[in-house]
Motif scaffolding. Sequence first.
Motif, short mmCIF file in Angstrom:
data_model
loop_
_atom_site.label_atom_id
_atom_site.label_comp_id
_atom_site.label_asym_id
_atom_site.label_seq_id
_atom_site.Cartn_x
_atom_site.Cartn_y
_atom_site.Cartn_z
N GLU A 558 0.85 -1.19 0.00
CA GLU A 558 0.00 0.00 0.00
C GLU A 558 0.88 1.24 0.00
OE1 GLU A 558 -3.85 1.90 2.36
OE2 GLU A 558 -2.52 0.49 3.39
N ALA A 559 0.64 2.13 -0.95
CA ALA A 559 1.39 3.38 -1.02
C ALA A 559 0.76 4.41 -0.08
CB ALA A 559 1.40 3.90 -2.45
N ASN A 560 1.45 5.52 0.11
CA ASN A 560 0.97 6.55 1.02
C ASN A 560 -0.35 7.17 0.56
OD1 ASN A 560 2.91 6.48 3.05
ND2 ASN A 560 4.33 7.77 1.91
N ASP A 561 -0.62 7.13 -0.74
CA ASP A 561 -1.88 7.69 -1.23
C ASP A 561 -3.03 6.69 -1.16
OD1 ASP A 561 -1.23 5.92 -3.24
OD2 ASP A 561 -1.14 7.41 -4.85
N GLY A 562 -2.79 5.51 -0.56
CA GLY A 562 -3.83 4.51 -0.40
C GLY A 562 -3.95 3.55 -1.55
N THR A 563 -3.24 3.76 -2.63
CA THR A 563 -3.32 2.84 -3.76
C THR A 563 -2.55 1.56 -3.45
OG1 THR A 563 -1.37 3.85 -4.80
CG2 THR A 563 -3.55 4.70 -5.43
N VAL A 564 -2.97 0.48 -4.10
CA VAL A 564 -2.33 -0.82 -3.94
C VAL A 564 -1.43 -1.07 -5.14
CG1 VAL A 564 -2.70 -3.31 -3.75
CG2 VAL A 564 -4.21 -1.72 -2.54
#
Length: 737
Positions: A558-564
């Motif tokens: 999971e990235a900091n922007d919430g994307t997987v």
Amino acid sequence: MPSPLTHDDPQTIGPYQPIARLGSGGMGTVYLARTAGGRTVALKTMHARIASDPAFRTRFRLETDAARVVGERFGAGVVDADPRAEMPWFATEYVLGPPLDEAVELCGPLPEASVRALGAALCGALGQLHASDVVHRDLKPSNVLVTAYGPKVIDFGIARAAGDEHLTRVGVALGTPAFMSPEQAGGQEHSAAGDVFALAGLLVFAATGRPPFGHGQAADLIYRVQYAEPDLTGVPDSLVPVLAQCLDKNPFRRPTTDWLAARLHDGTGEFADHLPDALLADIGRRASEVWQLTPERLPAPIDAPDLAPTAVPVRWSRRRLLGTAGGAAAALAVVGAGARALIEGTGGAKPQPAVGPTNSLLPKKQLDSIWQIQIGEQDRFESHMPSHPRPLADLVTTVTGNLTGVAAQTGRRSWTVPDMDMAWQIASDDTRLVALVSPDDPASDRGTAGGTALLLASLDLLKGEMNEPFARLTDFNGELFPDQVVCTANGVVYVAVGRGRYIHNTFSAAQSWYLLAVDIGTGKLLWRTPLPARRPGTERFYFLAADVVGSHLVALQEANDGTVHAVVRDTRNGAVRWDRPLDGVEADRVRLPLTTDAQHLYAGTGRLRALRLSDGKTVWDSASSRRGRTYGPPAVQDGTVYAVEKGLGLVAFDPASGRVTWEEKGGQGADADLNCPPVIGSDYAYSKRGSRLWAVELSSHLPAHSYKTTGDRFVAHARAKAVIAQGGGFLAAFPLR
């Protein structure tokens, strides 16, 4: 109703002698008990294994205080308590009357006069609580006992002071979904108005025999409570406008308990005058039978071990976070989820299968399972990373407060490792289990990067004990909450670890993070590679799932922007081979074991797609071939990819092209669960639908038979030829064919 004591129940608790069990759950047991002078009480205890946790002791004390606030008129009066005992307990009067759900089961929907009298009396109980700035937050039929003198409200396990955010945090839904308020279902503040909403739902149940938002899965109920209109069919016409106002989604438009009481009943007559004869007869029967009970204690099973598993000394156990600075506050923030595992009520609680060191199996007639054992409710840290049952040699392991190993063929508990309650710090493959552990004396094993050194150990599968650590890495902080064992394979364990100071269970800008590969046999650090900085303050971990396929370390991150992102690294040096965002994928829905074969990573939970492991290119995507269709997480076996399609059921795909090879027939797959990947056997594919696990025949593509289950997580155990199910506080096995 009372059930016999088990062989290991205490002989005495304070000045009381237990006579029978009234109920048991993940956090404690309620006994029917008597004093030497013959006074009968309901005595609630806390399990010894969690009694050392200050957060749970605080919750237990507050439950006792809330019971005192409601008093004897509207609740089970507290007659004695010792919250400081080694095993905390409190005693209340034994209430002579059934829970409301049992009363409705016995008599059917109650007459309007009964509903009105019940509601007015409960308004008085809630009014007394609210006047003391306490809200109940879990008002439901099983928490209301009906006596000849009026209803009594019990079980204050998640009650708290109005506006208090120290014991539970906003964003976490606590309570019982069918009777939650909309704001509670959304994880927001539940005020006195929320109790009014729950009371109205309870009165709808009393009048109709069903909750206002129906039955079903928790997620469905939570959605309906927040967005659907209540079903008031069958409610007496004169009550509909009154209860509808109480069930308003906006808490500011709901009436007070005083307003509601005045419109329900004028206060004339005795409460018993308004009750059906059958209910009065049941109350009388209970009053008579309680004096005829004599202590009955079940003998220890023949296969009981000499010592309970928890008595086995464990040299290296997972650290107790609550002992570290800030740990108690962290536990208080999440204890509400665990509080739901507290036994329901005092008098009249329904008995549950007891958790004991002997692992007694439930009778097969209760479910269609090969075996089933109680393992406790979900772990208090499941909001961070859920525990899934994992095959390990002839065992299945799971984490529910402790790490437990169960024989997959028989359901017999082989061992329990206490205090290993963080599923993300434990990983296993088919042959071994590796975990982050702490030293017996942290002061003597300090690291150079803050906190204690990072220690890794493997588990002795026969003894259920952690071996001596095989790796001691002093330049990493072994006390950081997000330290994560990512996966293990081929004699190597992959670990995400940090340097820097512990900051209340979150990431910090002052920390630096790395992915390591450590040889299990030698303890040698094979390589390390830096990880991108996490947003300060976040509690979301780097890795959602990971596995090793050949020379590929395959992971969902999971990235900091919430994307997987799907990320593949070289197992030889940790270098990133490719990194691809998976648009439309929610992080919380893919915290599952990965689905891969030698060539592809398969991703579902929305669109279904195949990514080539060698370069990350999309080989096929259902968004092109089956536009607009929604899929759950996939499974792959013997050259076929399987997934549940919304509104249809099981669908099989060719892994190379994505071409559909067959679809489930019969029309029974419309309600198939999109959260669980199917489990594939040689002749059947298994898919959850409602409260049953359905077997779909692979040859005919038709549903063949089903099993009743409380599970919501399933895995195949090939050696035991079993589908292992976990959920609802139980671990169970079903035939895998």
